[in-house]
Design a protein around this motif. Structure first.
Motif, PDB file in Angstrom:
ATOM      1  N   THR A 595       0.841  -1.201   0.000  1.00 23.51           N
ATOM      2  CA  THR A 595       0.000   0.000   0.000  1.00 23.51           C
ATOM      3  C   THR A 595       0.872   1.245   0.000  1.00 23.51           C
ATOM      4  OG1 THR A 595      -1.728   1.238   1.173  1.00 23.51           O
ATOM      5  CG2 THR A 595      -0.173  -0.001   2.528  1.00 23.51           C
ATOM      6  N   ASN A 596       0.390   2.298  -0.656  1.00 22.22           N
ATOM      7  CA  ASN A 596       1.088   3.581  -0.680  1.00 22.22           C
ATOM      8  C   ASN A 596       0.592   4.545   0.403  1.00 22.22           C
ATOM      9  OD1 ASN A 596       2.814   3.113  -2.938  1.00 22.22           O
ATOM     10  ND2 ASN A 596       1.033   3.331  -4.293  1.00 22.22           N
ATOM     11  N   PHE A 597      -0.259   4.042   1.297  1.00 23.16           N
ATOM     12  CA  PHE A 597      -0.859   4.912   2.311  1.00 23.16           C
ATOM     13  C   PHE A 597      -0.793   4.224   3.685  1.00 23.16           C
ATOM     14  CE2 PHE A 597      -2.837   5.640  -1.775  1.00 23.16           C
ATOM     15  CZ  PHE A 597      -2.744   7.019  -1.919  1.00 23.16           C
ATOM     16  N   PHE A 598      -0.949   5.047   4.721  1.00 21.56           N
ATOM     17  CA  PHE A 598      -1.005   4.514   6.078  1.00 21.56           C
ATOM     18  C   PHE A 598      -2.446   4.361   6.579  1.00 21.56           C
ATOM     19  CE2 PHE A 598       3.101   6.726   5.859  1.00 21.56           C
ATOM     20  CZ  PHE A 598       3.964   5.717   6.304  1.00 21.56           C
ATOM     21  N   GLY A 601      -6.704   0.029   5.047  1.00 21.92           N
ATOM     22  CA  GLY A 601      -6.332  -1.327   5.417  1.00 21.92           C
ATOM     23  C   GLY A 601      -6.310  -2.298   4.272  1.00 21.92           C
ATOM     24  N   TYR A 602      -6.364  -1.801   3.028  1.00 24.11           N
ATOM     25  CA  TYR A 602      -6.358  -2.703   1.888  1.00 24.11           C
ATOM     26  C   TYR A 602      -5.166  -2.389   0.987  1.00 24.11           C
ATOM     27  CZ  TYR A 602      -8.609   1.303  -0.399  1.00 24.11           C
ATOM     28  OH  TYR A 602      -8.914   2.548  -0.863  1.00 24.11           O
ATOM     29  N   ALA A 603      -4.806  -3.353   0.136  1.00 21.46           N
ATOM     30  CA  ALA A 603      -3.629  -3.235  -0.704  1.00 21.46           C
ATOM     31  C   ALA A 603      -3.915  -2.435  -1.959  1.00 21.46           C
ATOM     32  CB  ALA A 603      -3.120  -4.624  -1.088  1.00 21.46           C
ATOM     33  N   ASP A 604      -2.914  -1.612  -2.369  1.00 18.27           N
ATOM     34  CA  ASP A 604      -2.971  -0.945  -3.674  1.00 18.27           C
ATOM     35  C   ASP A 604      -2.446  -1.850  -4.784  1.00 18.27           C
ATOM     36  OD1 ASP A 604      -3.895   1.768  -2.913  1.00 18.27           O
ATOM     37  OD2 ASP A 604      -2.060   1.720  -1.706  1.00 18.27           O
ATOM     38  N   GLY A 605      -1.719  -2.870  -4.395  1.00 23.05           N
ATOM     39  CA  GLY A 605      -1.218  -3.815  -5.382  1.00 23.05           C
ATOM     40  C   GLY A 605      -0.881  -5.137  -4.715  1.00 23.05           C
ATOM     41  N   VAL A 606      -1.176  -6.235  -5.421  1.00 24.68           N
ATOM     42  CA  VAL A 606      -0.848  -7.583  -4.947  1.00 24.68           C
ATOM     43  C   VAL A 606      -0.019  -8.260  -6.028  1.00 24.68           C
ATOM     44  CG1 VAL A 606      -1.739  -9.807  -4.173  1.00 24.68           C
ATOM     45  CG2 VAL A 606      -2.995  -7.707  -3.623  1.00 24.68           C
TER      46      VAL A 606
END
Length: 665
Positions: A595-598, A601-606
């Motif tokens: 993730t690019n954020f804090f 709670g979810y992924a920006d890329g897998v």
């Protein structure tokens, strides 16, 4: 008189350095020894056998053919207690007298001036059933029969030692200064093989140096210590080398060929020489080593003494194979495991515990040599072995401690039960000695690979297979290791996390912590990142899917608390989008969730890269400002410059199974 002269001349023509003398008889005992009074050293002084150097001690040697005739099984149980008389200067030793049930004995051989004996035979000869023994006579009194054990070491195939005219043989046996010797063998219908020889070695017990005063491979008070090759930017900070008696000091015989040299050292093997513990002076210790070396070289045909180093009962260290202090010289000490290991033998037999001085000296020389190659003596390794003499393993990968006993890889009792029991202590002391040979390493232009195990950091300055370029101890076994730029100077340096306390150091060099503080709890996973893009990396912990991070390397509450991932995930940190701020990720079963954020709670890329059980590593491998993926698996690194495929752009070997993978800069 004529006969004695003719025999001496014949021996000279056959190349035997056997001492000449005059006939004598000792009738003062019921078991009188009859033979010749000899002076072995006088014969050697003529130049037949000499040691290295212009002032080398003369060494006398005789290799006398042995004949063990077949014995009819029907009479093998007969016994004749008569001690046979001998002719002066025998051309051969014949063991044909039935002296005990199932045994045959030889004539008595004058041993004046000789202190070491052994039996050799053509390579591959069948000798397992002969059960050779020897006894000695001093002032007409016989010793008990002593076993002549077949040697449990031989050169590995393809080495310079193996290419020479190698003979099989027993271990050399130190008998001290005696008057005479007699051989005994099992009585068998086959008898002994053709080509057996009885080796007798003798030299003076002299020394001209103070114990432990000499370092290196020359007779000087200083030495040029050459460590492993280093990459550009590495500064050395080596500690003091242990004091070592040089080959010139103990009178090493000259090599007859040049041993091979490995590319590195990966481990050490502890031995005992299985000889006598009765030596009482340094001069006698040197004599025993010198005679063993002569036996290895001249009687067995090896290039040099088999061991890289020998340590006596007082803790004096002797250089064995030439150049062993500065090069990974391949020895003849552990079949199948000779290459890239240093063989250290304790002088004598150690069924009981070696002295504290002996253990300490063995540890110092092992630690010094392994430390020169960034090897932690308390770690383990996977060694690929070949087909070695007497080896328990053939052509397979073997997991071993870096410091192991000969019996761990061969069918032998060496280094004796007492020596083997001392190995844990030796490993611990060797680790301390390795730390004294630490090497500092400077800043690198790109994040580079490193490993940690049991308080030992090993760093490499390039993405290629090879040895460590810098190594040092920091922290304790059981610590969790990290690396980060703690002060904003652009260099990632070591830190350890221990029971909720952080210990950080600002240089990649040996030394103590520059700062220490509490943050987190025992059992947390430490993480490091530049959470606010200020150029300083600070600490955090991962706990069952929760992240707690701080923007300063100080004690206090978490300044950012985030849920991302789940229990059992491995946390990863990186700048995934080249914005200057490190953000979160987890590695789960070969998949990366980034993730690019804090605050979500979810992924920006897998992405799939690696396999279950791999250690994830994230770094800027190509200096484009973006951290990408990598995994560490049993000493192999696999790196990718992309997120969108599972193929590694680069792979190399550095470290080993059980190491913690790290990145430094």
């Amino acid at each position: 008189m004529y006969m004695q002269f003719a025999l001496a001349a014949l021996l000279a023509l056959t190349g035997l350095a056997y001492p000449a003398g005059t006939a004598s008889e000792d009738a003062g005992s019921a078991q009188a020894v009859r033979g010749v009074t000899t002076n072995a050293l006088a014969a050697a002084a003529s130049g037949v056998k000499t040691a290295e150097g212009s002032d080398a001690e003369p060494i006398a040697q005789a290799d006398i053919p042995i004949v063990v005739p077949p014995v009819d099984e029907a009479v093998a149980g007969a016994a004749d207690a008569t001690i046979p008389a001998v002719e002066p200067l025998p051309l051969e030793v014949v063991a044909d007298e039935l002296s005990a049930p199932g045994r045959v004995t030889s004539e008595v051989v004058d041993a004046t001036g000789f202190q070491t004996v052994g039996v050799t035979w053509p390579e591959g000869a069948a000798v397992a059933d002969l059960e050779g023994q020897v006894r000695t006579s001093t002032d007409g009194v016989w010793s008990p029969w002593l076993d002549l054990e077949p040697g449990d070491i031989a050169p590995d195939a393809g080495t310079a030692d193996a290419r020479n005219a190698v003979r099989g043989g027993t271990d050399p046996l130190a008998i001290g200064d005696v008057d005479a010797v007699q051989l005994s063998f099992a009585a068998t219908p086959e008898g002994g093989p053709d080509g057996m020889k009885f080796a007798l070695i003798g030299s003076n017990a002299t020394t001209t140096t103070t114990a432990g005063s000499v370092v290196g491979s020359a007779a000087t008070s200083t030495a040029s210590i050459r460590n492993a090759s280093y990459s550009t930017g590495v500064a050395t900070a080596a500690g003091a080398a242990p004091a070592v008696y040089s080959r010139a000091d103990w009178g090493a015989p000259a090599q007859i060929c040049t041993p091979d040299v490995a590319s590195t050292l990966v481990g050490a093997v502890v031995h005992h020489t299985a000889g006598s513990n009765a030596y009482s002076t340094v001069a006698q210790a040197m004599q025993q080593i010198r005679n063993d070396a002569q036996y290895h070289i001249s009687s067995r045909g090896w290039c040099d003494i088999g061991y890289n180093f020998v340590v006596d009962k007082w803790g004096n260290i002797y250089e064995g194979r030439a150049n062993s202090l500065t090069q990974p010289v391949i020895g003849v000490h552990t079949g199948g495991f000779n290459t890239a290991t240093v063989g250290v033998a304790m002088l004598g037999t150690f069924d009981a515990a070696p002295s504290a001085a002996t253990q300490s000296a063995v540890a110092r020389i092992i630690g010094w040599r392994l430390g020169a190659y960034g090897v932690d003596p308390q770690s383990t390794m996977t060694y690929r072995t070949g087909a070695g003499e007497n080896s328990r393993y053939t052509n397979q990968d073997v997991v071993l401690p870096r410091v192991f006993g000969h019996r761990d890889t061969a069918y032998t009792a060496c280094p004796g039960q007492g020596g083997w029991n001392a190995l844990p202590s030796i490993r611990a002391m060797a680790r301390d000695a390795a730390a004294s040979n630490s090497q500092s390493i400077g800043a690198q232009p790109v994040e580079s690979p490193g490993t940690f195990r049991a308080g030992f950091f090993r760093l490499r300055a390039s993405y290629s297979s090879g040895n460590a370029d810098g190594w040092f101890t920091f922290g304790n076994p059981g610590d969790s290791a990290v690396m980060g730029d703690w002060n904003g100077d652009g260099t990632k340096t070591p830190g350890v996390f221990r029971n909720g306390v952080w210990y950080l150091r600002n240089s990649n060099s040996p030394g103590g912590a520059d700062i220490a503080f509490a943050f987190g709890s025992p059992g947390d996973v430490p993480v490091v990142g530049d959470w606010n893009n200020d150029g300083v990396e600070t600490i955090g912990v991962f706990r069952a899917g929760m992240w707690y991070v701080r923007n300063s390397n100080t004690s206090g509450a978490g300044e950012g608390n985030f849920r991302y991932g789940q229990a059992g995930d491995e946390p990863v940190v990186g700048d995934w989008n080249n914005d200057g701020t490190d953000t979160l990720g987890v590695f789960r079963g070969g998949f990366w969730y980034l993730t690019n954020f804090f605050d979500r709670g979810y992924a920006d890329g897998v992405f799939g890269f690696g396999s279950r059980g791999d250690q994830p590593v994230a770094g800027d491998w190509n200096r484009d400002g973006t951290d990408t993926l990598g995994v560490f698996r049993n000493g192999m690194w696999y790196l990718s410059n992309f997120f969108d495929h599972g193929t590694a752009e680069g792979s190399f070997s550095f470290g080993g199974s059980g190491d913690k993978a790290l990145l430094f800069r």
